[in-house]
Design a protein around this motif. Structure first.
Motif, short mmCIF file in Angstrom:
data_model
loop_
_atom_site.label_atom_id
_atom_site.label_comp_id
_atom_site.label_asym_id
_atom_site.label_seq_id
_atom_site.Cartn_x
_atom_site.Cartn_y
_atom_site.Cartn_z
N SER A 39 -11.25 38.50 22.20
CA SER A 39 -10.43 39.53 22.97
C SER A 39 -10.86 41.21 22.77
O SER A 39 -10.94 41.98 24.20
CB SER A 39 -9.10 40.39 21.53
OG SER A 39 -8.22 39.31 21.51
N LEU A 40 -12.01 41.46 22.54
CA LEU A 40 -13.24 42.71 22.98
C LEU A 40 -13.92 41.97 24.23
O LEU A 40 -14.02 43.03 24.86
CB LEU A 40 -14.35 42.66 21.95
CG LEU A 40 -13.61 42.93 20.40
CD1 LEU A 40 -14.20 43.26 19.22
CD2 LEU A 40 -12.97 44.41 20.36
N PRO A 45 -13.94 44.69 31.75
CA PRO A 45 -14.08 43.69 32.94
C PRO A 45 -15.38 44.23 33.56
O PRO A 45 -15.68 45.10 33.76
CB PRO A 45 -12.71 44.24 33.47
CG PRO A 45 -11.62 45.16 33.07
CD PRO A 45 -12.68 45.22 31.21
N GLY A 46 -16.12 42.63 33.98
CA GLY A 46 -17.24 43.41 34.84
C GLY A 46 -18.14 43.14 33.60
O GLY A 46 -19.71 44.07 34.09
N GLY A 47 -18.38 43.79 32.51
CA GLY A 47 -18.90 43.75 30.93
C GLY A 47 -20.34 43.12 31.43
O GLY A 47 -20.33 42.40 31.66
N ILE A 64 -17.32 34.02 26.17
CA ILE A 64 -17.19 33.37 27.49
C ILE A 64 -15.98 33.42 27.67
O ILE A 64 -15.42 33.55 29.38
CB ILE A 64 -17.39 32.07 27.72
CG1 ILE A 64 -19.52 32.36 27.64
CG2 ILE A 64 -17.47 31.32 28.66
CD1 ILE A 64 -19.99 31.09 27.53
N ASP A 65 -14.78 33.19 26.75
CA ASP A 65 -13.40 32.72 26.66
C ASP A 65 -12.50 34.17 27.18
O ASP A 65 -11.74 34.47 28.33
CB ASP A 65 -12.95 32.34 26.33
CG ASP A 65 -11.60 30.75 26.85
OD1 ASP A 65 -11.93 30.45 27.15
OD2 ASP A 65 -10.38 31.05 25.41
N GLY A 66 -13.07 35.17 26.71
CA GLY A 66 -12.19 36.63 27.47
C GLY A 66 -12.47 36.72 28.98
O GLY A 66 -12.28 38.05 29.28
N MET A 67 -14.25 36.85 28.96
CA MET A 67 -14.82 37.04 30.08
C MET A 67 -14.93 37.28 30.92
O MET A 67 -13.49 36.17 31.46
CB MET A 67 -15.95 37.06 29.86
CG MET A 67 -17.64 37.78 28.89
SD MET A 67 -18.68 36.89 28.60
CE MET A 67 -19.31 36.25 30.64
N ASP A 68 -13.97 37.97 32.56
CA ASP A 68 -13.50 37.37 34.18
C ASP A 68 -15.03 37.81 34.22
O ASP A 68 -15.40 37.56 33.85
CB ASP A 68 -13.30 39.37 34.29
CG ASP A 68 -13.98 40.41 34.25
OD1 ASP A 68 -15.14 40.02 34.45
OD2 ASP A 68 -13.74 40.87 35.01
N SER A 69 -14.64 37.50 35.67
CA SER A 69 -15.83 36.25 36.60
C SER A 69 -16.84 37.34 36.62
O SER A 69 -18.41 37.13 37.53
CB SER A 69 -14.88 36.13 38.06
OG SER A 69 -14.56 37.30 38.93
N LYS A 137 -29.76 51.07 20.63
CA LYS A 137 -30.45 51.59 22.24
C LYS A 137 -30.20 51.36 23.16
O LYS A 137 -29.21 51.18 24.79
CB LYS A 137 -31.70 51.81 21.96
CG LYS A 137 -32.07 53.18 20.86
CD LYS A 137 -33.54 53.01 20.88
CE LYS A 137 -33.84 54.93 20.09
NZ LYS A 137 -35.41 54.45 19.54
N LEU A 138 -29.40 49.58 22.63
CA LEU A 138 -29.33 48.93 23.62
C LEU A 138 -27.25 49.01 24.29
O LEU A 138 -26.98 48.51 25.62
CB LEU A 138 -29.21 47.43 23.67
CG LEU A 138 -31.02 47.45 23.47
CD1 LEU A 138 -30.93 46.11 23.23
CD2 LEU A 138 -32.10 47.77 24.85
N LEU A 139 -26.99 49.60 23.17
CA LEU A 139 -25.34 49.20 23.91
C LEU A 139 -24.57 51.05 24.45
O LEU A 139 -25.21 52.43 24.52
CB LEU A 139 -24.77 50.39 22.26
CG LEU A 139 -23.22 49.86 21.91
CD1 LEU A 139 -22.35 48.41 22.35
CD2 LEU A 139 -22.43 50.19 20.11
N SER A 140 -24.11 50.75 25.09
CA SER A 140 -23.42 51.88 26.29
C SER A 140 -22.22 52.97 25.55
O SER A 140 -22.27 52.69 24.38
CB SER A 140 -22.23 50.97 27.48
OG SER A 140 -21.71 50.03 26.84
N GLN A 141 -22.13 53.34 25.90
CA GLN A 141 -21.07 55.12 25.25
C GLN A 141 -19.67 53.99 25.83
O GLN A 141 -19.41 53.55 26.58
CB GLN A 141 -21.09 55.97 26.57
CG GLN A 141 -19.99 57.14 26.01
CD GLN A 141 -20.08 57.99 26.74
OE1 GLN A 141 -20.54 58.25 28.19
NE2 GLN A 141 -19.52 59.52 26.20
N GLY A 142 -19.30 54.02 24.46
CA GLY A 142 -17.56 52.64 24.92
C GLY A 142 -17.69 51.49 24.38
O GLY A 142 -16.87 50.65 24.13
N GLY A 143 -19.03 51.49 24.33
CA GLY A 143 -19.67 49.68 24.06
C GLY A 143 -19.40 49.53 22.81
O GLY A 143 -19.42 50.39 21.54
N PHE A 144 -19.03 47.62 23.05
CA PHE A 144 -19.01 47.83 20.69
C PHE A 144 -20.24 47.57 20.16
O PHE A 144 -20.70 45.76 20.97
CB PHE A 144 -17.91 46.81 20.89
CG PHE A 144 -16.15 46.97 21.36
CD1 PHE A 144 -15.58 47.63 21.09
CD2 PHE A 144 -15.80 46.00 22.77
CE1 PHE A 144 -14.46 48.08 21.11
CE2 PHE A 144 -14.69 46.60 22.96
CZ PHE A 144 -13.77 47.89 22.25
#
Ligand code: SAM
Length: 194
Positions: A39-40, A45-47, A64-69, A137-144
């Motif tokens: 779910s996360l 999308p496009g993450g 992978i099952d949650g990721m978009d193309s 440090k590798l995590l984006s703003q809003g990243g989990f």
């Protein structure tokens, strides 16, 4: 509600579970954790997604099952014998980069990367109990930033137990992170970078 039941499962999961069992691999994330990761991943999308500790690919399959193309996953595992099982069943997916390397070395190699990661699942020591600062440090703003196995596990080696509250306290001290502690499944923290 029965949270042990998932109405849909990643297509490769049954084969991954079979091969993991045959290989004696017992460290895979349980399905509830997998469903949360899925779910996360779907929320990005496009993450750009990152996993430390591919294992045999069971958590990878859920992500992978949650990721978009357009989304991409980078995953690293130090044991070739584990990674080979993941690649056997998931290696055809061009959205995923499988890496066999020491997690600490791998974190260092990502240091100069321009694009940050929108989700990091840290499921081994580097990026969790060590090299935490570099991983965050590798995590984006809003990243989990997601970690599991935080409730007592039979597989914990001696001396491991005190590391968990120390890690959680470390995360809680970081004002840039918004934490949600889940005493559910194997014990999970989902932290979001402000
Ligand atoms: C908890 S298991 C991962 C399970 C997998 N994420 C899943 O949920 O199915 C941890 C994995 O990290 C790997 N590992 C241990 N030390 C490592 C290191 N320094 N760098 C990379 N991987 C490591 C182990 O070989 C093991 O496969």
């Amino acid at each position: 509600m029965n949270d042990e039941f998932q109405a849909s499962r990643p297509p490769a999961l049954a084969a991954l579970e079979r091969d993991s069992l045959a290989a004696g691999f017992t460290m895979a994330s349980e399905p509830r954790t997998g469903a949360l990761l899925r779910s996360l991943a779907a929320s990005k999308p496009g993450g750009a997604l990152l996993e430390f500790g591919t294992g045999t690919g069971i958590s990878t399959a859920w992500i992978i099952d949650g990721m978009d193309s357009a989304a991409r996953l980078v995953t690293v595992e130090c044991e070739e014998s584990h990674a080979v099982i993941a690649r056997r069943h998931l290696g055809h997916d061009p959205r995923v980069s499988f890496n066999v390397d020491d997690g600490a070395e791998f974190i260092r190699s990502l240091g100069g990367r321009k694009r940050k990661f929108d989700m990091i699942f840290a499921d081994t020591w580097p990026g969790k109990f060590d090299h935490l600062e570099e991983a965050l440090k590798l995590l984006s703003q809003g990243g989990f930033y997601v970690i599991d196995d935080l409730l007592p596990q039979a597989s914990w080696p001696t001396g491991h137990a005190p590391r968990v509250p120390a890690l959680i306290a470390d995360l809680e001290r970081r004002s840039e992170l918004v934490l949600c502690k889940l005493a559910w499944s194997s014990g999970i923290v989902v932290a979001v970078r402000r």
